[in-house]
Structure formats: C-alpha cells, structure tokens
Design a protein around this motif. Structure first.
Motif, PDB file in Angstrom:
ATOM      1  N   GLU A  34       0.987  -1.238   0.037  1.00 29.94           N
ATOM      2  CA  GLU A  34      -0.103   0.134  -0.078  1.00 29.94           C
ATOM      3  C   GLU A  34       0.924   1.259   0.336  1.00 29.94           C
ATOM      4  O   GLU A  34       0.144   1.894  -0.408  1.00 29.94           O
ATOM      5  CB  GLU A  34      -1.286   0.142   1.518  1.00 29.94           C
ATOM      6  N   ASP A  35       1.948   1.291   0.947  1.00 31.18           N
ATOM      7  CA  ASP A  35       2.849   2.653   0.952  1.00 31.18           C
ATOM      8  C   ASP A  35       3.500   2.803  -0.718  1.00 31.18           C
ATOM      9  O   ASP A  35       3.837   4.160  -1.028  1.00 31.18           O
ATOM     10  CB  ASP A  35       3.823   1.900   2.170  1.00 31.18           C
ATOM     11  N   VAL A  36       4.257   1.429  -0.984  1.00 32.98           N
ATOM     12  CA  VAL A  36       4.618   1.405  -2.671  1.00 32.98           C
ATOM     13  C   VAL A  36       3.655   2.082  -3.175  1.00 32.98           C
ATOM     14  O   VAL A  36       3.951   3.207  -4.634  1.00 32.98           O
ATOM     15  CB  VAL A  36       5.273   0.514  -2.779  1.00 32.98           C
ATOM     16  N   THR A  37       2.288   1.818  -3.579  1.00 33.32           N
ATOM     17  CA  THR A  37       1.628   2.155  -4.362  1.00 33.32           C
ATOM     18  C   THR A  37       1.051   3.850  -3.989  1.00 33.32           C
ATOM     19  O   THR A  37       1.284   4.269  -5.677  1.00 33.32           O
ATOM     20  CB  THR A  37       0.049   1.170  -3.755  1.00 33.32           C
ATOM     21  N   LYS A  38       1.133   4.116  -2.645  1.00 29.30           N
ATOM     22  CA  LYS A  38       0.870   5.258  -2.622  1.00 29.30           C
ATOM     23  C   LYS A  38       2.102   7.060  -3.302  1.00 29.30           C
ATOM     24  O   LYS A  38       1.589   7.604  -4.118  1.00 29.30           O
ATOM     25  CB  LYS A  38       0.803   6.024  -1.362  1.00 29.30           C
ATOM     26  N   LEU A  39       3.226   5.576  -3.469  1.00 28.78           N
ATOM     27  CA  LEU A  39       4.636   6.348  -3.222  1.00 28.78           C
ATOM     28  C   LEU A  39       4.597   6.373  -4.285  1.00 28.78           C
ATOM     29  O   LEU A  39       4.771   7.830  -5.440  1.00 28.78           O
ATOM     30  CB  LEU A  39       5.372   5.471  -2.994  1.00 28.78           C
ATOM     31  N   ARG A  40       4.397   5.686  -6.115  1.00 24.21           N
ATOM     32  CA  ARG A  40       4.471   5.920  -6.713  1.00 24.21           C
ATOM     33  C   ARG A  40       3.401   6.038  -7.223  1.00 24.21           C
ATOM     34  O   ARG A  40       3.655   7.003  -8.498  1.00 24.21           O
ATOM     35  CB  ARG A  40       4.115   3.622  -7.609  1.00 24.21           C
ATOM     36  N   ARG A  41       2.310   6.381  -7.288  1.00 27.72           N
ATOM     37  CA  ARG A  41       1.241   7.426  -7.252  1.00 27.72           C
ATOM     38  C   ARG A  41       1.863   9.142  -7.648  1.00 27.72           C
ATOM     39  O   ARG A  41       1.285  10.541  -7.848  1.00 27.72           O
ATOM     40  CB  ARG A  41      -0.120   7.066  -6.435  1.00 27.72           C
ATOM     41  N   LYS A  42       1.725   9.001  -6.209  1.00 29.98           N
ATOM     42  CA  LYS A  42       2.847  10.665  -6.346  1.00 29.98           C
ATOM     43  C   LYS A  42       3.511  10.959  -6.831  1.00 29.98           C
ATOM     44  O   LYS A  42       3.539  11.752  -7.227  1.00 29.98           O
ATOM     45  CB  LYS A  42       3.195  10.842  -4.310  1.00 29.98           C
ATOM     46  N   MET A  43       4.601   9.601  -7.072  1.00 25.57           N
ATOM     47  CA  MET A  43       5.683  10.491  -7.792  1.00 25.57           C
ATOM     48  C   MET A  43       5.148  10.536  -9.482  1.00 25.57           C
ATOM     49  O   MET A  43       6.016  11.089 -10.502  1.00 25.57           O
ATOM     50  CB  MET A  43       6.926   8.806  -8.291  1.00 25.57           C
ATOM     51  N   ARG A  44       4.480  10.075  -9.707  1.00 24.97           N
ATOM     52  CA  ARG A  44       3.783   9.890 -11.149  1.00 24.97           C
ATOM     53  C   ARG A  44       3.204  10.773 -11.686  1.00 24.97           C
ATOM     54  O   ARG A  44       3.019  12.085 -12.346  1.00 24.97           O
ATOM     55  CB  ARG A  44       2.485   8.604 -11.563  1.00 24.97           C
ATOM     56  N   THR A  99       6.672  11.434   5.864  1.00 24.25           N
ATOM     57  CA  THR A  99       5.384  10.497   6.251  1.00 24.25           C
ATOM     58  C   THR A  99       5.896   9.138   6.636  1.00 24.25           C
ATOM     59  O   THR A  99       4.750   8.382   7.409  1.00 24.25           O
ATOM     60  CB  THR A  99       3.754  10.734   5.366  1.00 24.25           C
ATOM     61  N   ASN A 100       7.107   8.860   6.566  1.00 23.01           N
ATOM     62  CA  ASN A 100       6.645   7.630   5.982  1.00 23.01           C
ATOM     63  C   ASN A 100       8.045   6.891   6.690  1.00 23.01           C
ATOM     64  O   ASN A 100       9.131   7.084   5.876  1.00 23.01           O
ATOM     65  CB  ASN A 100       6.577   6.772   5.194  1.00 23.01           C
ATOM     66  N   ASP A 101       9.086   6.696   8.222  1.00 28.03           N
ATOM     67  CA  ASP A 101      10.111   6.674   8.561  1.00 28.03           C
ATOM     68  C   ASP A 101      10.860   5.114   7.902  1.00 28.03           C
ATOM     69  O   ASP A 101      11.562   5.154   8.250  1.00 28.03           O
ATOM     70  CB  ASP A 101       9.680   5.850   9.919  1.00 28.03           C
ATOM     71  N   LYS A 102      10.009   4.124   7.232  1.00 26.94           N
ATOM     72  CA  LYS A 102      11.072   3.263   6.381  1.00 26.94           C
ATOM     73  C   LYS A 102      11.690   3.472   5.039  1.00 26.94           C
ATOM     74  O   LYS A 102      11.676   2.878   4.239  1.00 26.94           O
ATOM     75  CB  LYS A 102       9.639   1.842   6.302  1.00 26.94           C
ATOM     76  N   PHE A 103      10.955   4.728   5.123  1.00 27.79           N
ATOM     77  CA  PHE A 103      11.544   5.102   3.421  1.00 27.79           C
ATOM     78  C   PHE A 103      12.561   6.101   3.453  1.00 27.79           C
ATOM     79  O   PHE A 103      12.405   6.988   4.331  1.00 27.79           O
ATOM     80  CB  PHE A 103      10.816   5.513   3.214  1.00 27.79           C
ATOM     81  N   VAL A 104      13.469   5.723   3.239  1.00 23.61           N
ATOM     82  CA  VAL A 104      14.966   6.349   3.667  1.00 23.61           C
ATOM     83  C   VAL A 104      15.725   7.372   2.399  1.00 23.61           C
ATOM     84  O   VAL A 104      16.321   6.544   1.515  1.00 23.61           O
ATOM     85  CB  VAL A 104      15.590   5.492   4.750  1.00 23.61           C
ATOM     86  N   LEU A 105      15.854   8.465   2.763  1.00 22.04           N
ATOM     87  CA  LEU A 105      16.851   9.031   1.842  1.00 22.04           C
ATOM     88  C   LEU A 105      18.197   8.723   1.883  1.00 22.04           C
ATOM     89  O   LEU A 105      18.545   8.996   3.057  1.00 22.04           O
ATOM     90  CB  LEU A 105      16.164  10.394   1.622  1.00 22.04           C
ATOM     91  N   LEU A 106      19.088   8.298   0.247  1.00 19.84           N
ATOM     92  CA  LEU A 106      20.437   7.709   0.656  1.00 19.84           C
ATOM     93  C   LEU A 106      21.026   8.773   0.291  1.00 19.84           C
ATOM     94  O   LEU A 106      22.578   9.294   0.531  1.00 19.84           O
ATOM     95  CB  LEU A 106      20.327   7.292   0.157  1.00 19.84           C
TER      96      LEU A 106
END
Length: 174
Positions: A34-44, A99-106
């Motif tokens: 669900e998180d990845v789907t939200k992220l991909r939607r926002k990116m798109r 908003t999501n602590d499991k998504f980390v910028l490198l």
C-alpha cells in the motif's frame, strides 16, 4: 530475469541516466504494498519515474554516465527516482520520507554533482520548474499591463474632455 532482459534493463536505465538531470537514491526496506502504491502514485502525479533496480544492474547502467558518483549509495534494497524537473524528484521523495519512516533517503545527484541527504532536502525546498516559469511570466506580463494602462489613460482623459465640451455646447445651444 534472463540475460536478454538484463541487457535491455541496463540499456533502458543507461538511456534514462543520459536524458535526466536529477536522480534520487532511496532505501525502501519494509514498505508495505500500500505504501509503495501511494509513493508511485505521488511520483507519477509529479512527473517523476520511480524504479526498484537490482544494484548490480544499476551499477552497470551508471558506468560512463555523469551519475556514476552515486554508485556507493547502491547497497541494500534501493530504488531510484528521476525526473526532467530537477526539483520534482527530490520534493516528492522528501515529502514521502517525512510521512513514512521506512522510506529512507540515501542521497542523489544533480548532473555531475553528488548530493548527500541534506543536499536532496535543500533541493526539495526550491520552487519547481513550473512555478519558476509562472513567476517569470508574471514578471514579464506585469510591466506590459502597466504600460497599456498608462497609454490608455490619456485617451480616456481626452474622451472625457471632448464629452464635457460637447455637453457644454448643448447647454449653450438650449
């Protein structure tokens, strides 16, 4: 993936690195579907492409490109985000990471310049290319509007003088 698919993927990613101006490297360990789907939607929606890539294949695609400085960041479960607008990829990635602590910028790269996490965050705070274009257009149009107003004012005053003169002539004739 068989060898042909891997070659095609590396060629596709190499073409992306040749055409884009900004790449953001993220780590997405533990994100739900669900998180990845939200992220991909926002990116798109922002015009950003987002791809989870095998690090070995991404490293092959990076060779000889201006983004080869991000190679040390490609360790573990990583994903790449890129866009033609340099700010869009950084902005969406930073907003989602808040908003999501499991998504980390490198980190990332803007052309030849390798950016750390703080550099990506700083870039995300800049206005987008579209908003900059709108501001410039507004600045260009504002003086033109003022010039048109100034040029129209004397004509309006002249019309009022003629109207007053005509009214005074009617008053004398009566």
């Amino acid at each position: 993936m068989d060898r042909i698919e891997k070659r095609e993927f590396v060629a596709e990613l190499s073409a992306v690195f040749a055409d884009t101006s900004m790449v953001v490297v993220t780590q997405n360990k533990g994100l739900t579907v669900e998180d990845v789907t939200k992220l991909r939607r926002k990116m798109r929606e922002a015009g950003v492409s987002f791809k989870v890539a095998k690090n070995r294949l991404a490293l092959l695609a990076l060779e000889g490109t201006r983004f080869d400085g991000i190679a040390p960041l490609l360790k573990g479960p990583t994903a790449l985000a890129w866009s033609a607008d340099p700010v869009a990829a950084a902005k969406v990635a930073v907003d989602f990471a808040k908003t999501n602590d499991k998504f980390v910028l490198l980190g990332g790269a803007l052309g030849n310049q390798v950016l750390d996490v703080e550099g990506v965050k700083a870039l995300s705070e800049l206005p987008s290319l579209d908003s900059l274009r709108a501001k410039i257009l507004g600045l260009i149009q504002a003086p033109a509007t003022k010039v048109a107003g100034v040029l129209q004012a004397p004509a309006g005053q002249l019309a009022r003088v003629f109207s007053a003169y005509a009214d005074s002539q009617k008053g004398e004739a009566a």
